[in-house]
Design an enzyme around this catalytic site. Structure first.
Site, short mmCIF file in Angstrom:
data_model
loop_
_atom_site.label_atom_id
_atom_site.label_comp_id
_atom_site.label_asym_id
_atom_site.label_seq_id
_atom_site.Cartn_x
_atom_site.Cartn_y
_atom_site.Cartn_z
CE1 TYR A 183 -15.13 11.00 -17.55
CE2 TYR A 183 -14.11 11.14 -15.39
CZ TYR A 183 -14.85 10.45 -16.32
OH TYR A 183 -15.32 9.20 -16.03
NE ARG A 243 -3.06 0.43 3.23
CZ ARG A 243 -2.57 0.78 4.43
NH1 ARG A 243 -2.00 1.95 4.61
NH2 ARG A 243 -2.65 -0.05 5.45
CE LYS A 247 -9.68 7.97 -19.55
NZ LYS A 247 -10.79 7.07 -19.47
CG ASP A 302 -7.22 15.66 -16.09
OD1 ASP A 302 -6.43 15.11 -16.87
OD2 ASP A 302 -8.27 15.13 -15.69
C1 LIG Z 1 -9.75 14.11 -18.64
C2 LIG Z 1 -10.03 12.97 -17.72
N1 LIG Z 1 -9.58 13.02 -16.46
C3 LIG Z 1 -9.81 12.03 -15.58
C4 LIG Z 1 -10.55 10.92 -15.94
C5 LIG Z 1 -10.80 9.82 -14.95
O1 LIG Z 1 -9.95 8.76 -15.16
P1 LIG Z 1 -10.28 7.23 -14.79
O2 LIG Z 1 -11.38 6.78 -15.70
O3 LIG Z 1 -8.99 6.54 -15.01
O4 LIG Z 1 -10.72 7.21 -13.38
C6 LIG Z 1 -11.03 10.81 -17.25
C7 LIG Z 1 -11.80 9.64 -17.68
O5 LIG Z 1 -12.30 9.56 -18.77
C8 LIG Z 1 -10.77 11.87 -18.17
O6 LIG Z 1 -11.22 11.86 -19.42
#
Ligand SMILES: Cc1ncc(COP(=O)(O)O)c(C=O)c1O
Length: 396
Positions: free
Chosen positions: A111, A59, A207, A182
């Site tokens: 998102y 962890r 991604k 992000d």
């Molecule tokens: C821009 C963006 N940030 C964060 C996330 C969240 O990621 P996760 O699906 O790996 O939890 C996504 C998911 O599609 C995303 O498109």
């Protein structure tokens, strides 16, 4: 590229393509395995009382995960990276930095899962936020005495708005706010927000970093030691660390990040131009098109434009027909893998976003989002020709 004779290639790699191959050799195992091993263990034996191999319990840390974190920090020009079980787990950990009464500013286009977290969890925990269009609005009027941070994506999901990071980070620094970016849509291959004043970089590792739609993961990357300490404490206490096997999958994905993204970007530009020629397509949003309002900013702060293309068609029926008839392209959520995916934000990624917010951002039921993969471009165009012909016939 000509060699300038600096002789530093083994320390400061000239290209990010090379960086993607450079595992942290200090962490390599005694056998010199080139594919870093999966340390599938929950706990580690102590050589003696008060002695440690550097690892105690998975962890907290695990050699496979540490190898991954080391390369992600390196690619983002950060001091440390933390690998989480998902992008959302990473964002949720950031929110643990704040206390009830704190206020933060978000970009209005984000998102949908992040908006859901802020609306349903952060609010319940006593945090408030204001939403601004950070690519066009002046952020200053949104700042109050309780404001602690600004949170954004650039380009945004799904409307591809681009924010000038250097400009925003100046304001954030002046006002003592954390700037959280992000960077999922571009990945560290194309953009390094820490270089432009961000304090925390977020990734959904699911991604482009993972790159094969076969694992879920997330990252936080930081430069500042004090912030790192706080986040590491949250990390080990809340326990959303990435498993050794998933760490290995993302490590493997990163090996081909450069070639995948070059090809996907090439396809994305070609598809964006192709989509512009169809009379039923009313809007094509790709920051690599010179007419995109963020094009010049992208040229300043990124090394490329990415592989995400959003477009709008002239009727809901046309949009539905496309989604029902794709064959080569998958109708699926997510992005960043080698296969091209088409996503319907209103029923998928942004299903839980309030209607008025969607409307304000221009996310209607005619908007479709493409994550362009590495297929042959002729096949992708052929697929669209076929699907558009069916949609047109159905409309008649
Ligand atoms: C821009 C963006 N940030 C964060 C996330 C969240 O990621 P996760 O699906 O790996 O939890 C996504 C998911 O599609 C995303 O498109």
């Amino acid at each position: 590229m000509d060699c300038n004779g600096c002789n530093k290639c083994t320390e400061v790699h000239c290209s990010i393509d090379t960086k993607c191959q450079q595992l942290d050799r200090n962490l390599m195992d005694q056998w010199g395995a080139i594919s870093f091993p999966i340390y599938q263990t929950a706990t580690f034996a102590h050589p003696g009382l008060g002695e440690s191999t550097g690892y105690d319990y998975t962890r907290m840390q695990n050699p496979t995960r540490k190898q991954l974190e080391s390369i992600v920090a390196y690619l983002e020009n950060g001091k440390d990276a933390m690998a989480f079980a998902s992008g959302m787990a990473a964002i949720a950990a950031v929110m643990e930095l704040f206390k009830p009464g704190d206020h933060f500013i978000i970009d209005s286009d984000l998102y949908g899962g992040s908006i859901r977290l802020f609306n349903e969890i952060s609010k319940k925990n006593g945090l408030t936020y204001s939403a601004a269009n950070l690519s066009s609005d002046d952020v200053t009027p949104f700042i109050n005495e309780n404001t602690k941070a600004i949170y954004l994506e650039t380009p945004t999901n799904p409307m591809m708005n681009v924010t000038d990071l250097e400009k925003l980070s100046k304001i954030a620094k002046e006002k003592g706010l954390l700037l959280i970016v992000d960077n999922t849509f571009l990945s560290p291959y194309f953009q390094n927000p820490l270089d432009f004043g961000a304090d925390i970089v977020v990734h959904s590792g699911t991604k482009f970093l993972g790159g094969h739609h076969d694992t879920i993961g997330g990252f936080l990357v930081v430069k500042d030691e004090e912030l790192d300490e706080k986040l590491r404490f949250i990390y080990k206490t809340t326990g959303a660390g990435l498993s050794p096997f998933d760490s290995w999958l993302i490590l493997r994905g990163i090996r081909t990040l450069a070639v995948r993204l070059e090809r996907a970007q090439q396809n994305a530009l070609a598809l964006a131009k192709y989509l512009q020629t169809n009379v039923h397509v009313t809007k094509v949003i790709y920051p690599g098109l010179p007419e995109h309002p963020g094009y010049d900013i992208m040229k300043k702060q990124a090394r490329g434009f990415g592989a995400m293309v959003t477009f709008e068609v002239d009727s809901v029926e046309f949009a539905h027909s496309i989604l029902n008839n794709v064959q080569l392209i998958y109708f699926a959520e997510s992005l960043g893998g080698t296969e091209t995916l088409i996503t319907y934000p209103v029923t998928q990624t942004h299903a839980d976003v309030p209607k008025d917010v969607l409307e304000k951002n221009g996310i209607n039921d005619r908007v479709l989002r493409l994550s362009v993969g590495i297929e042959g471009i002729a096949d992708l165009i052929c697929e669209f020709n076929r699907v558009f012909a069916i949609a047109k016939e159905e409309a008649n």
